[in-house]
Write an enzyme that holds these catalytic residues in place. Structure first.
Site, PDB file in Angstrom:
ATOM      1  CG  HIS A   1      -0.060  -0.257  -1.733  1.00 19.09           C
ATOM      2  ND1 HIS A   1       0.847  -0.376  -2.657  1.00 19.09           N
ATOM      3  CD2 HIS A   1       0.475  -0.667  -0.347  1.00 19.09           C
ATOM      4  CE1 HIS A   1       2.047  -0.490  -1.961  1.00 19.09           C
ATOM      5  NE2 HIS A   1       1.946  -0.760  -0.656  1.00 19.09           N
TER       6      HIS A   1
ATOM      7  CE1 TYR B   1      -3.753  -5.881   2.911  1.00 16.23           C
ATOM      8  CE2 TYR B   1      -3.318  -8.125   2.073  1.00 16.23           C
ATOM      9  CZ  TYR B   1      -2.714  -6.808   2.473  1.00 16.23           C
ATOM     10  OH  TYR B   1      -1.405  -6.511   2.337  1.00 16.23           O
TER      11      TYR B   1
END
Length: 337
Positions: A34, A315
């Site tokens: 993303h 992340y």
């Protein structure tokens, strides 16, 4: 948000980041998945039902400021909006909560996608999936490594085969939190398992077929954000919770398993996005904003889904890499993180 201490979790998380970078290329300053995204600011207004379910502070405050990020799949910062690989799209929301008593800033996040499930139950299986895909270039002799993986993992095969149409607009898509969480502190007593769902406030989800996508510009989705805010006003969504019924067989620790559509949907409030973050400010945010799939807030607890800790590790590892890399080396119009 500290790194986990579990060595196996850290190794798998690091290997996942490296594998995604091997597939999509190394783009310092960008996310390995993303990568292309746009940041917006706005507010969240809770419903009366929200405070009854959970003692989370943003469910009882009149309004909470938020930061949101729309994104496209892959780690390619310049992937065209018209590329089918850019699906599923993503939406992350950060609720900026009152500071803690010692003065630290507080927040809790939601990370959602336009697909309602994940291809694998664990991070180790997802790493195996990515490695199999990387070992299966076009023209490879069948059965390829990825075909063998999908043959042995029916949930991953179902995910791959599920249609993933491109949205008309980021504002017209529905987004799903694939991991189960648990409300606590409300009238539900010891806790209620749920998954987030974010839908357009007007209720209509609009997508394009393959022929319609061909007629669109490469940046039609990101361009439309500014047009929408200028011409139609704020982008609004309803934040919903799909309530699980574990006593009837709903699995709450596996992101590959969907719950029946008949399960209750409770409206938690309204998300209003009214301003795009300017490009220069967005570059700085790209270095610093690390969305967290684990709620880490009073009133909402994680489930035992093993993907939660793994996603948080991935992340954080990739976020620390972005910060170390400094501002992105590539500029994409409308890009923000």
């Amino acid at each position: 948000m500290p790194l986990p201490t579990d060595e196996e979790l850290l190794k798998t998380g690091s290997d996942l980041v490296a594998q995604m970078q091997a597939i999509f290329g190394l783009h310092p300053g960008f996310r390995p998945a993303h990568a292309r995204g746009a940041l917006l600011t706005g507010s969240f207004t809770p419903s009366q039902q929200a405070a009854a379910l959970s003692s989370a502070p943003h469910f009882s405050a009149p309004s909470t400021p938020i930061l949101a990020r729309f994104s496209s799949s892959t780690g390619i910062p310049q992937i065209p909006d018209t590329d089918p690989n850019a699906n599923p799209r993503g939406l992350a929301i950060r609720f900026n909560l009152p500071s803690t008593p010692d003065g630290r800033r507080a927040h809790t996040d939601i990370i959602a996608h336009t697909t309602p499930s994940f291809p694998t139950r664990t991070g180790a299986e997802f790493l195996e999936f990515l490695r199999a895909a990387a070992a299966s270039p076009p023209g490879a002799e069948s059965p390829t490594a990825v075909e063998k993986f999908l043959g042995a993992h029916p949930d991953a095969l179902a995910f791959v085969q599920t249609p993933k149409p491109s949205p008309v607009s980021f504002a017209s898509a529905a987004y799903f939190g694939v991991n189960a969480l648990r409300f606590v502190g409300g009238e539900g007593g010891k806790g209620i398992f749920f998954r987030y769902r974010i839908v357009p406030a007007e209720g209509e989800v609009k997508t394009l077929d393959a022929e319609e996508v061909k007629g669109k510009a490469d940046s039609y989705l990101f361009d439309e954000l500014a047009t929408h805010l200028g011409d139609s006003g704020p982008i609004k969504f309803k934040l919903l919770a799909q309530i699980a019924r574990p006593e009837e067989g709903d699995v709450v620790d596996d992101a590959t398993k969907l719950w029946p559509d008949s399960r209750e949907l409770v409206e938690l409030g309204e998300v209003t996005l009214d301003e795009l973050v300017e490009e220069e400010e967005g570059k700085e945010m790209q270095k610093n904003v690390i969305f967290d799939p684990i709620p880490r807030v009073q009133g909402i607890k994680p489930s035992e889904d093993p993907l939660l800790e793994m996603r948080a590790a991935v992340y954080l590892i990739s976020g620390r890499q972005r910060r170390a890399a400094g501002p992105p080396k590539e500029v994409v119009e409308g890009l923000g993180h």
